[in-house]
Design a protein around this motif. Structure first.
Motif, PDB file in Angstrom:
ATOM      1  N   HIS A  80       0.708  -1.532   0.000  1.00  9.75           N
ATOM      2  CA  HIS A  80       0.405  -0.392   0.002  1.00  9.75           C
ATOM      3  C   HIS A  80       0.810   1.468   0.253  1.00  9.75           C
ATOM      4  O   HIS A  80       0.740   2.300  -0.733  1.00  9.75           O
ATOM      5  CB  HIS A  80      -0.559  -0.195   1.060  1.00  9.75           C
ATOM      6  CG  HIS A  80      -1.972   1.364   0.648  1.00  9.75           C
ATOM      7  ND1 HIS A  80      -2.594   1.347  -0.020  1.00  9.75           N
ATOM      8  CD2 HIS A  80      -2.187   2.117   1.954  1.00  9.75           C
ATOM      9  CE1 HIS A  80      -3.739   2.576   0.082  1.00  9.75           C
ATOM     10  NE2 HIS A  80      -3.093   3.067   1.753  1.00  9.75           N
ATOM     11  N   ARG A  81       2.256   1.145   0.967  1.00 10.98           N
ATOM     12  CA  ARG A  81       3.162   2.638   0.894  1.00 10.98           C
ATOM     13  C   ARG A  81       3.346   2.809  -0.510  1.00 10.98           C
ATOM     14  O   ARG A  81       3.983   3.896  -0.846  1.00 10.98           O
ATOM     15  CB  ARG A  81       3.693   2.618   2.202  1.00 10.98           C
ATOM     16  CG  ARG A  81       4.393   3.026   2.098  1.00 10.98           C
ATOM     17  CD  ARG A  81       5.797   3.619   3.444  1.00 10.98           C
ATOM     18  NE  ARG A  81       6.517   2.401   3.525  1.00 10.98           N
ATOM     19  CZ  ARG A  81       7.619   1.939   2.268  1.00 10.98           C
ATOM     20  NH1 ARG A  81       7.550   3.762   0.999  1.00 10.98           N
ATOM     21  NH2 ARG A  81       8.553   1.353   1.679  1.00 10.98           N
ATOM     22  N   GLN A  82       3.711   1.267  -1.223  1.00 13.58           N
ATOM     23  CA  GLN A  82       4.662   2.112  -2.234  1.00 13.58           C
ATOM     24  C   GLN A  82       3.191   2.599  -3.833  1.00 13.58           C
ATOM     25  O   GLN A  82       4.498   3.098  -4.057  1.00 13.58           O
ATOM     26  CB  GLN A  82       5.647   0.583  -2.643  1.00 13.58           C
ATOM     27  CG  GLN A  82       6.297  -0.182  -1.920  1.00 13.58           C
ATOM     28  CD  GLN A  82       6.333  -1.641  -2.592  1.00 13.58           C
ATOM     29  OE1 GLN A  82       6.111  -1.744  -2.221  1.00 13.58           O
ATOM     30  NE2 GLN A  82       8.468  -1.717  -2.118  1.00 13.58           N
ATOM     31  N   MET A  83       2.415   2.182  -3.556  1.00  9.35           N
ATOM     32  CA  MET A  83       1.549   2.252  -4.584  1.00  9.35           C
ATOM     33  C   MET A  83       1.021   4.130  -3.705  1.00  9.35           C
ATOM     34  O   MET A  83       1.456   4.505  -5.318  1.00  9.35           O
ATOM     35  CB  MET A  83       0.345   1.475  -4.326  1.00  9.35           C
ATOM     36  CG  MET A  83      -0.638   1.473  -5.578  1.00  9.35           C
ATOM     37  SD  MET A  83      -0.112   0.672  -7.197  1.00  9.35           S
ATOM     38  CE  MET A  83      -0.089  -0.677  -7.153  1.00  9.35           C
ATOM     39  N   GLU A  84       1.033   4.240  -2.727  1.00  3.37           N
ATOM     40  CA  GLU A  84       0.284   5.363  -2.700  1.00  3.37           C
ATOM     41  C   GLU A  84       1.686   6.898  -3.444  1.00  3.37           C
ATOM     42  O   GLU A  84       1.384   7.686  -3.654  1.00  3.37           O
ATOM     43  CB  GLU A  84       0.726   5.689  -1.334  1.00  3.37           C
ATOM     44  CG  GLU A  84      -0.564   5.894  -0.595  1.00  3.37           C
ATOM     45  CD  GLU A  84      -1.069   5.613   0.886  1.00  3.37           C
ATOM     46  OE1 GLU A  84       0.225   5.538   1.691  1.00  3.37           O
ATOM     47  OE2 GLU A  84      -2.231   5.515   1.348  1.00  3.37           O
ATOM     48  N   SER A  85       3.317   5.708  -3.103  1.00  8.34           N
ATOM     49  CA  SER A  85       4.596   7.048  -3.117  1.00  8.34           C
ATOM     50  C   SER A  85       4.204   6.745  -4.841  1.00  8.34           C
ATOM     51  O   SER A  85       4.451   8.084  -5.337  1.00  8.34           O
ATOM     52  CB  SER A  85       5.552   6.304  -3.027  1.00  8.34           C
ATOM     53  OG  SER A  85       5.718   6.420  -1.617  1.00  8.34           O
ATOM     54  N   LEU A  86       3.687   5.743  -5.685  1.00  9.80           N
ATOM     55  CA  LEU A  86       3.607   5.501  -6.586  1.00  9.80           C
ATOM     56  C   LEU A  86       3.084   6.741  -7.342  1.00  9.80           C
ATOM     57  O   LEU A  86       3.068   7.230  -8.668  1.00  9.80           O
ATOM     58  CB  LEU A  86       4.060   4.519  -7.606  1.00  9.80           C
ATOM     59  CG  LEU A  86       3.845   4.098  -8.687  1.00  9.80           C
ATOM     60  CD1 LEU A  86       4.727   2.685  -9.283  1.00  9.80           C
ATOM     61  CD2 LEU A  86       2.393   3.709  -9.473  1.00  9.80           C
ATOM     62  N   TYR A  87       2.030   6.585  -7.032  1.00 11.57           N
ATOM     63  CA  TYR A  87       0.613   7.373  -7.738  1.00 11.57           C
ATOM     64  C   TYR A  87       1.440   9.275  -7.124  1.00 11.57           C
ATOM     65  O   TYR A  87       0.812  10.189  -7.904  1.00 11.57           O
ATOM     66  CB  TYR A  87      -0.826   7.358  -7.019  1.00 11.57           C
ATOM     67  CG  TYR A  87      -1.207   6.563  -7.652  1.00 11.57           C
ATOM     68  CD1 TYR A  87      -1.819   6.602  -8.869  1.00 11.57           C
ATOM     69  CD2 TYR A  87      -1.204   4.666  -7.557  1.00 11.57           C
ATOM     70  CE1 TYR A  87      -2.348   5.840  -9.887  1.00 11.57           C
ATOM     71  CE2 TYR A  87      -2.015   3.831  -8.318  1.00 11.57           C
ATOM     72  CZ  TYR A  87      -2.210   4.234  -9.384  1.00 11.57           C
ATOM     73  OH  TYR A  87      -3.292   3.323 -10.517  1.00 11.57           O
ATOM     74  N   SER A  88       1.777   9.131  -6.513  1.00  7.69           N
ATOM     75  CA  SER A  88       2.047  10.421  -5.297  1.00  7.69           C
ATOM     76  C   SER A  88       2.802  11.396  -6.108  1.00  7.69           C
ATOM     77  O   SER A  88       2.729  12.062  -6.550  1.00  7.69           O
ATOM     78  CB  SER A  88       2.482  10.234  -3.955  1.00  7.69           C
ATOM     79  OG  SER A  88       3.168  11.886  -3.924  1.00  7.69           O
ATOM     80  N   ASP A  89       4.001  10.121  -6.633  1.00  7.12           N
ATOM     81  CA  ASP A  89       5.347  10.887  -7.432  1.00  7.12           C
ATOM     82  C   ASP A  89       4.566  11.218  -9.112  1.00  7.12           C
ATOM     83  O   ASP A  89       4.985  12.171  -9.112  1.00  7.12           O
ATOM     84  CB  ASP A  89       6.265   9.640  -7.353  1.00  7.12           C
ATOM     85  CG  ASP A  89       7.254   9.258  -6.429  1.00  7.12           C
ATOM     86  OD1 ASP A  89       6.346  10.129  -5.579  1.00  7.12           O
ATOM     87  OD2 ASP A  89       7.916   8.993  -6.591  1.00  7.12           O
ATOM     88  N   PHE A  90       3.877  10.173 -10.052  1.00  5.59           N
ATOM     89  CA  PHE A  90       3.309  10.326 -11.028  1.00  5.59           C
ATOM     90  C   PHE A  90       2.003  11.794 -11.075  1.00  5.59           C
ATOM     91  O   PHE A  90       2.735  12.191 -11.677  1.00  5.59           O
ATOM     92  CB  PHE A  90       2.303   8.738 -10.996  1.00  5.59           C
ATOM     93  CG  PHE A  90       1.139   9.530 -12.402  1.00  5.59           C
ATOM     94  CD1 PHE A  90       1.875   8.958 -13.705  1.00  5.59           C
ATOM     95  CD2 PHE A  90       0.811   9.649 -12.741  1.00  5.59           C
ATOM     96  CE1 PHE A  90       1.527   9.262 -15.098  1.00  5.59           C
ATOM     97  CE2 PHE A  90      -0.549  10.263 -14.000  1.00  5.59           C
ATOM     98  CZ  PHE A  90       0.699   9.841 -15.007  1.00  5.59           C
ATOM     99  N   TYR A  91       1.674  11.865  -9.840  1.00  8.68           N
ATOM    100  CA  TYR A  91       1.017  12.880  -9.988  1.00  8.68           C
ATOM    101  C   TYR A  91       1.574  13.871  -9.698  1.00  8.68           C
ATOM    102  O   TYR A  91       0.960  15.722 -10.069  1.00  8.68           O
ATOM    103  CB  TYR A  91      -0.596  12.826  -8.518  1.00  8.68           C
ATOM    104  CG  TYR A  91      -2.089  12.186 -10.074  1.00  8.68           C
ATOM    105  CD1 TYR A  91      -2.519  12.432 -10.841  1.00  8.68           C
ATOM    106  CD2 TYR A  91      -1.980  10.590  -9.155  1.00  8.68           C
ATOM    107  CE1 TYR A  91      -3.139  11.994 -11.723  1.00  8.68           C
ATOM    108  CE2 TYR A  91      -2.404   9.853  -9.547  1.00  8.68           C
ATOM    109  CZ  TYR A  91      -3.480  10.700 -11.035  1.00  8.68           C
ATOM    110  OH  TYR A  91      -4.303   9.374 -12.266  1.00  8.68           O
ATOM    111  N   PHE A  92       2.514  14.270  -9.229  1.00 10.72           N
ATOM    112  CA  PHE A  92       3.119  15.221  -9.066  1.00 10.72           C
ATOM    113  C   PHE A  92       3.949  15.791 -10.235  1.00 10.72           C
ATOM    114  O   PHE A  92       3.641  17.131 -10.469  1.00 10.72           O
ATOM    115  CB  PHE A  92       4.666  14.884  -7.297  1.00 10.72           C
ATOM    116  CG  PHE A  92       5.833  16.002  -8.322  1.00 10.72           C
ATOM    117  CD1 PHE A  92       5.160  17.194  -6.955  1.00 10.72           C
ATOM    118  CD2 PHE A  92       7.026  16.442  -8.318  1.00 10.72           C
ATOM    119  CE1 PHE A  92       6.354  17.786  -7.181  1.00 10.72           C
ATOM    120  CE2 PHE A  92       7.539  17.075  -8.414  1.00 10.72           C
ATOM    121  CZ  PHE A  92       7.582  17.595  -7.708  1.00 10.72           C
TER     122      PHE A  92
END
Length: 160
Positions: A80-92
């Motif tokens: 879950h944490r890795q997926m959140e980071s992945l989406y966070s980086d993408f949308y950033f």
């Protein structure tokens, strides 16, 4: 002589920066700003001037590679944490202002796609000009997301 092209980077010549979890957002902004404003934007500018290929095509090519990286990452079993980071980086990156790129506007925001959006609409908006290569290395004639062919197919389906 091999037709295979490889890019080799000597790790010893790179300065690696570890993300500080407490300040990950600032780290991400610094790293991506350095990457884009300091390296990719000047490279795209020089490539555009030299080749006369429109910068929109060159920037979409960058975005296509970013999309590919995210698509491959999402195939991994991420917690879950890795997926959140992945989406966070993408949308950033998708929502970043032009200053991250050293430009007035974000040149890749309209080309970045992730998840379902990428699956439903994988087509390019610009042509990568693959079909104009002197030697068709992959033997396909044009790229898999050839926008001209995709537009023609849509028009034919609409007429039917």
């Amino acid at each position: 002589m091999s037709n295979e092209r490889k890019l080799c980077v000597q790790a010893a010549m790179c300065s690696w920066r570890e993300a500080q979890i407490a300040d990950r957002d600032q780290w991400r902004e610094n790293v991506l700003g350095d990457l884009f404003a300091g390296h990719i934007t000047p490279f795209i500018g020089m490539l555009q001037k030299t080749s006369r290929v429109p910068s929109t095509i060159l920037w979409e090519n960058v975005a296509v590679r970013i999309n590919s990286t995210y698509r491959k990452l999402m195939k991994n079993k991420l917690n879950h944490r890795q997926m959140e980071s992945l989406y966070s980086d993408f949308y950033f990156l998708k929502k970043a202002g032009g200053d991250l790129f050293g430009l007035k506007e974000n040149p890749i925001k309209n080309y970045l796609k992730i998840g379902e959006e990428l699956s439903l609409n994988p087509s390019r908006k610009t042509c990568c000009l693959y079909q104009k290569l002197e030697k068709d290395v992959e033997g396909i004639g044009y790229c898999a997301n050839f926008p001209v062919r995709n537009k023609q197919e849509k028009m034919e389906r609409h007429r039917a």
